[in-house]
Design a protein around this motif. Structure first.
Motif, short mmCIF file in Angstrom:
data_model
loop_
_atom_site.label_atom_id
_atom_site.label_comp_id
_atom_site.label_asym_id
_atom_site.label_seq_id
_atom_site.Cartn_x
_atom_site.Cartn_y
_atom_site.Cartn_z
N THR A 95 -5.77 5.77 -2.29
CA THR A 95 -5.44 6.93 -2.17
C THR A 95 -3.74 6.83 -2.82
O THR A 95 -3.87 7.96 -3.12
N ASN A 96 -3.51 5.82 -2.86
CA ASN A 96 -1.73 5.89 -3.44
C ASN A 96 -1.90 6.18 -5.32
O ASN A 96 -0.83 6.81 -5.53
N LYS A 98 4.19 6.55 -0.78
CA LYS A 98 4.56 7.04 0.54
C LYS A 98 3.53 6.60 1.87
O LYS A 98 4.55 6.90 2.77
N ARG A 99 2.83 6.67 1.45
CA ARG A 99 1.57 6.31 2.34
C ARG A 99 1.63 4.81 2.42
O ARG A 99 0.47 4.59 1.59
N LYS A 100 2.37 4.95 2.47
CA LYS A 100 2.54 2.78 2.51
C LYS A 100 1.50 2.70 3.79
O LYS A 100 0.82 1.38 2.95
N TYR A 131 -1.78 3.06 3.04
CA TYR A 131 -2.76 3.21 2.34
C TYR A 131 -2.43 1.87 1.41
O TYR A 131 -3.20 1.68 0.08
#
Ligand code: SF4
Length: 353
Positions: free
Chosen positions: A229-230, A237-239, A241
């Motif tokens: 995802t990252n 930002k999507r920590k 993940y």
């Protein structure tokens, strides 16, 4: 008398595959779909990568017990492939699949199995080749290709010289130094360095083969880097993940440029130079699967979770069962500056363009 390879498995006249409803050859969603790809899945592997999505048929002890793993003669393989390609309509009423992919387990377990695959490809008639877009991708960890002498390798591939298709050997790198390789692949310390170096040498050997046989080429990919995802999003930002293996002593994630040894740096440079026009100045990376996009791949993540060198954002941010390591998260930005996500639709499509 029985013969055994360097890695301990018996050398036979057959190849081993994981079948799907009894079938060796199937089609799957990969790249633009429809039409997707034609695929066969080899079974068994000489490594034992923790995040391997195929561990049920690649890890030796699992493959041995898996009822979907079968031994197949070359004649049967050729026969099933040609029947599939000539009789089954291509999805979406298309005239061709995106490509034909041979994936793992590890297809090249020993020199004999490599020769078997070459023989199989030799047997594909010219009129079938356009139905898979004249494009064949073979995924390998490359260890065997780095152990065999480069001129011997050239001789093995030479029967494919005048075939109408292109074969790209995709060498999956497992870490940017021997220590990372040892952890990802669970290889014994006594052979980890040798195997690590072999899969790096494989890239140089295949470049040598390519200079003599133009329709045989190679690419490399950094396997099991950071969470998919990252990698896709291109930021952190999507920590929850965030997923990565890391070095607890330095808090640096695997594949961080400060961890690269000379060999990795050299292959990185060779690949970037070779593929500048297609991929710019970055190196492809396959991430650790982290969400429901490919449900079948999440079992690899499950195997990673308890490892002492694995940083799992879900446990840190959602469950708060692990402490946050700010330094490590900052280092992750350096990965994104050097690698791009090897999303098949983008990566393979460009490879064969
Ligand atoms: S080399 Fe590939 S097939 Fe083998 S264990 Fe590792 S990820 Fe799985």
């Amino acid at each position: 008398m029985k013969q055994f390879s360097l890695f301990g498995e018996e050398i036979t006249k057959t190849l081993k595959f994981k079948v799907d409803n009894g079938k060796i050859v199937t089609n799957a969603e990969c790249g633009p779909t429809p039409p997707g790809e034609v695929v066969i899945r080899s079974a068994f592997c000489n490594l034992r990568c923790i995040p391997c999505f195929a561990y049920n048929y690649s890890w030796h002890e699992k493959a041995k017990k898996n009822k979907k793993v079968i031994c197949v003669s070359l004649d049967r393989l050729v026969d099933e492939f040609l029947t599939f390609m000539s009789r089954i309509p291509i999805p979406g009423n298309k005239s061709s699949y995106n490509w034909f992919r041979i994936l793992g387990g590890e297809p090249f377990l020993n020199k004999k199995s490599l020769e078997h695959y070459v023989y199989f490809l030799m047997k594909i008639p010219e009129d079938i080749s356009p139905r898979f877009n004249n494009s064949i991708l073979i995924q390998t960890n490359g260890i065997l290709l780095g152990i065999i002498d480069k001129d011997e390798l050239k001789a093995v591939f030479s029967p494919l010289k005048d075939k109408p298709f292109k074969v790209v050997i995709e060498i999956s790198i497992k870490g940017s130094n021997p220590e990372e390789f040892k952890i990802i692949t669970q290889t014994h310390a006594s052979v980890a360095k040798k195997f690590y170096e072999a899969h790096m040498i494989a890239c140089e050997n295949m470049e040598y083969v390519h200079t003599h046989i133009s329709n045989i080429d190679w690419t490399a990919v950094a396997g099991f880097g950071i969470g998919v995802t990252n990698l896709i999003v291109g930021n952190y930002k999507r920590k929850e993940y965030i997923k990565t293996f890391y070095h607890p002593a330095t808090n640096k994630p695997f594949y961080h440029p400060d961890c690269w040894d000379d060999r990795f740096e050299s292959i990185y440079g060779l690949h970037v130079e070779k593929y500048k026009i297609k991929f710019g100045d970055k190196f492809p990376m396959f991430g650790i699967e982290d969400r429901l996009r490919w449900k079948f791949a999440l079992c690899g993540l499950k195997n990673c979770k308890e490892h002492e060198c694995f940083y799992d954002g879900y446990k840190v941010y959602k469950e708060q069962s692990k402490p946050r390591i700010v330094e490590l998260e900052q280092y992750l930005e350096d990965i994104l500056r050097k690698f791009f996500f090897g999303d098949p639709t983008y990566y393979y499509t460009r490879l064969f363009r």
